[in-house]
Design a protein around this motif. Sequence first.
Motif, PDB file in Angstrom:
ATOM      1  N   ALA A   1       0.860  -1.185   0.000  1.00 14.08           N
ATOM      2  CA  ALA A   1       0.000   0.000   0.000  1.00 14.08           C
ATOM      3  C   ALA A   1       0.891   1.229   0.000  1.00 14.08           C
ATOM      4  O   ALA A   1       2.080   1.161   0.368  1.00 14.08           O
ATOM      5  N   LEU A   2       0.318   2.356  -0.402  1.00 15.77           N
ATOM      6  CA  LEU A   2       1.031   3.629  -0.435  1.00 15.77           C
ATOM      7  C   LEU A   2       0.231   4.657   0.345  1.00 15.77           C
ATOM      8  O   LEU A   2      -0.989   4.750   0.200  1.00 15.77           O
ATOM      9  N   ILE A   3       0.934   5.426   1.188  1.00 14.84           N
ATOM     10  CA  ILE A   3       0.288   6.465   1.990  1.00 14.84           C
ATOM     11  C   ILE A   3       0.965   7.787   1.666  1.00 14.84           C
ATOM     12  O   ILE A   3       2.158   7.975   1.947  1.00 14.84           O
ATOM     13  N   GLY A   4       0.213   8.707   1.081  1.00 21.07           N
ATOM     14  CA  GLY A   4       0.750  10.016   0.734  1.00 21.07           C
ATOM     15  C   GLY A   4       0.278  11.068   1.727  1.00 21.07           C
ATOM     16  O   GLY A   4      -0.917  11.320   1.851  1.00 21.07           O
ATOM     17  N   LEU A   5       1.223  11.669   2.449  1.00 22.82           N
ATOM     18  CA  LEU A   5       0.919  12.780   3.343  1.00 22.82           C
ATOM     19  C   LEU A   5       1.263  14.064   2.605  1.00 22.82           C
ATOM     20  O   LEU A   5       2.382  14.220   2.131  1.00 22.82           O
ATOM     21  N   GLN A   6       0.315  14.964   2.476  1.00 22.92           N
ATOM     22  CA  GLN A   6       0.529  16.219   1.747  1.00 22.92           C
ATOM     23  C   GLN A   6       1.072  15.903   0.347  1.00 22.92           C
ATOM     24  O   GLN A   6       2.065  16.462  -0.091  1.00 22.92           O
ATOM     25  N   ALA A   7       0.388  15.013  -0.349  1.00 24.19           N
ATOM     26  CA  ALA A   7       0.894  14.438  -1.602  1.00 24.19           C
ATOM     27  C   ALA A   7       0.229  15.067  -2.818  1.00 24.19           C
ATOM     28  O   ALA A   7      -0.641  14.456  -3.435  1.00 24.19           O
ATOM     29  N   GLY A   8       0.625  16.257  -3.179  1.00 20.58           N
ATOM     30  CA  GLY A   8       0.088  16.889  -4.377  1.00 20.58           C
ATOM     31  C   GLY A   8       0.829  16.452  -5.625  1.00 20.58           C
ATOM     32  O   GLY A   8       1.988  16.029  -5.567  1.00 20.58           O
ATOM     33  N   ALA A   9       0.163  16.566  -6.770  1.00 21.76           N
ATOM     34  CA  ALA A   9       0.789  16.191  -8.038  1.00 21.76           C
ATOM     35  C   ALA A   9       1.765  17.250  -8.526  1.00 21.76           C
ATOM     36  O   ALA A   9       2.651  16.968  -9.331  1.00 21.76           O
ATOM     37  N   HIS A  10       1.608  18.485  -8.039  1.00 22.50           N
ATOM     38  CA  HIS A  10       2.488  19.581  -8.450  1.00 22.50           C
ATOM     39  C   HIS A  10       2.273  20.751  -7.512  1.00 22.50           C
ATOM     40  O   HIS A  10       1.211  20.889  -6.893  1.00 22.50           O
TER      41      HIS A  10
ATOM     42  N   GLU B   1      -3.320   7.674 -14.471  1.00 20.68           N
ATOM     43  CA  GLU B   1      -2.829   6.345 -14.834  1.00 20.68           C
ATOM     44  C   GLU B   1      -2.592   5.459 -13.616  1.00 20.68           C
ATOM     45  O   GLU B   1      -2.383   4.243 -13.755  1.00 20.68           O
ATOM     46  N   ILE B   2      -2.586   6.031 -12.418  1.00 24.14           N
ATOM     47  CA  ILE B   2      -2.366   5.238 -11.211  1.00 24.14           C
ATOM     48  C   ILE B   2      -3.542   4.289 -11.012  1.00 24.14           C
ATOM     49  O   ILE B   2      -4.699   4.707 -10.996  1.00 24.14           O
ATOM     50  N   ASP B   3      -3.234   3.014 -10.837  1.00 24.88           N
ATOM     51  CA  ASP B   3      -4.254   1.978 -10.718  1.00 24.88           C
ATOM     52  C   ASP B   3      -4.290   1.475  -9.275  1.00 24.88           C
ATOM     53  O   ASP B   3      -3.440   0.679  -8.855  1.00 24.88           O
ATOM     54  N   THR B   4      -5.263   1.932  -8.515  1.00 23.97           N
ATOM     55  CA  THR B   4      -5.335   1.554  -7.104  1.00 23.97           C
ATOM     56  C   THR B   4      -5.775   0.107  -6.897  1.00 23.97           C
ATOM     57  O   THR B   4      -5.687  -0.403  -5.779  1.00 23.97           O
ATOM     58  N   SER B   5      -6.233  -0.567  -7.953  1.00 22.64           N
ATOM     59  CA  SER B   5      -6.551  -1.988  -7.821  1.00 22.64           C
ATOM     60  C   SER B   5      -5.275  -2.819  -7.741  1.00 22.64           C
ATOM     61  O   SER B   5      -5.289  -3.949  -7.251  1.00 22.64           O
ATOM     62  N   ARG B   6      -4.176  -2.253  -8.212  1.00 24.89           N
ATOM     63  CA  ARG B   6      -2.889  -2.934  -8.144  1.00 24.89           C
ATOM     64  C   ARG B   6      -2.147  -2.618  -6.844  1.00 24.89           C
ATOM     65  O   ARG B   6      -1.347  -3.430  -6.368  1.00 24.89           O
ATOM     66  N   CYS B   7      -2.403  -1.447  -6.283  1.00 23.58           N
ATOM     67  CA  CYS B   7      -1.797  -1.050  -5.013  1.00 23.58           C
ATOM     68  C   CYS B   7      -2.660   0.036  -4.390  1.00 23.58           C
ATOM     69  O   CYS B   7      -2.815   1.113  -4.977  1.00 23.58           O
ATOM     70  N   PRO B   8      -3.245  -0.200  -3.212  1.00 21.18           N
ATOM     71  CA  PRO B   8      -4.098   0.808  -2.578  1.00 21.18           C
ATOM     72  C   PRO B   8      -3.339   2.109  -2.301  1.00 21.18           C
ATOM     73  O   PRO B   8      -2.152   2.088  -1.950  1.00 21.18           O
ATOM     74  N   LEU B   9      -4.041   3.229  -2.461  1.00 18.22           N
ATOM     75  CA  LEU B   9      -3.451   4.546  -2.224  1.00 18.22           C
ATOM     76  C   LEU B   9      -4.305   5.301  -1.211  1.00 18.22           C
ATOM     77  O   LEU B   9      -5.511   5.458  -1.399  1.00 18.22           O
ATOM     78  N   TYR B  10      -3.665   5.757  -0.144  1.00 15.81           N
ATOM     79  CA  TYR B  10      -4.319   6.549   0.886  1.00 15.81           C
ATOM     80  C   TYR B  10      -3.692   7.941   0.904  1.00 15.81           C
ATOM     81  O   TYR B  10      -2.459   8.076   0.888  1.00 15.81           O
ATOM     82  N   LEU B  11      -4.513   8.974   0.938  1.00 15.04           N
ATOM     83  CA  LEU B  11      -4.040  10.355   1.006  1.00 15.04           C
ATOM     84  C   LEU B  11      -4.525  10.976   2.311  1.00 15.04           C
ATOM     85  O   LEU B  11      -5.732  11.022   2.577  1.00 15.04           O
ATOM     86  N   LEU B  12      -3.582  11.443   3.123  1.00 12.65           N
ATOM     87  CA  LEU B  12      -3.887  12.130   4.372  1.00 12.65           C
ATOM     88  C   LEU B  12      -3.282  13.526   4.289  1.00 12.65           C
ATOM     89  O   LEU B  12      -2.062  13.650   4.129  1.00 12.65           O
TER      90      LEU B  12
END
Length: 283
Positions: A133-142, A214-225
């Motif tokens: 799994a991936l956890i993005g804290l303050q994870a903006g694209a740009h 293009e990010i596929d969350t079915s392949r790896c869950p993504l959580y944004l906090l």
Amino acid sequence: MTPRFEPVVGRYLHLELLGKPHRVYVEEAGTGIPLLCLHTAGADTRQYRAVINDERILANFRVIAFDLPWHGKSSPPAGWHEADYRLTSRDYLDIIFSLVDALALDRPVVMGCSIGGRIVLHLGLEAPERFRALIGLQAGAHVDPYYDLDWLHRPDVHGGEVCAGIVSGLIGPESPESDRWETLWHYMQGGPGVFKGDLHFYTKDGDLRPRVAEIDTSRCPLYLLSGEYDYSCAPEDTRDLARRIPGTQAHIMAGLGHFPMSEHPQAFLGHLLPVLEAIRSSG
């Protein structure tokens, strides 16, 4: 006060990164699912002091944090003085993959904040199958630069104090005074030009806006906090990112800012623990 040691073990890992030998400082504690923590620009592993000491987390997760080269206790490679430091997305990815391989981590969870949150999105694009799994804290694209980056590395100003002054406005108003100033202290200790070099990735090289869908969350869950008091990665940025990446689970953390795990550790743990439990329970 009774003297005590924390459960954290810190060691130096010798390995080759980007074609050069490095001595990378790594801390870890706990057992179970590997949880690799990535610090913010210009800082180091001390930002995760609460996560790596929380007994509830350590019962099920092997928490690992490392100082990027040039940061904290990880010195730059020999010959560093011959060129300016500039972090790129490719270099950052290669460093993470090299650490994961060197530590033999089997599908770790990766949690990163700010530049660490941005690179989490890159990991979701590049190699989702390698992570649980991936956890993005303050994870903006740009993010567009909202100040003159040249002030971060000049001979006529104290670079560390300028860095701390710039990021101070990103800390939530409810953060305890001691944690706020410890977070700023970490920034005051950064090496010359390192914060500026990290922001090359954050503001230029690492722009993911054309590719996030293009990010596929079915392949790896993504959580944004994301903290509500952050104009570098504002709540609306997080919500927009979640809309563009189907399956993303996003949560806005009331009262927190850009450095949630460091500026208000106890409040942050309250938001993180349910996410880690969901990851653990998913198998």
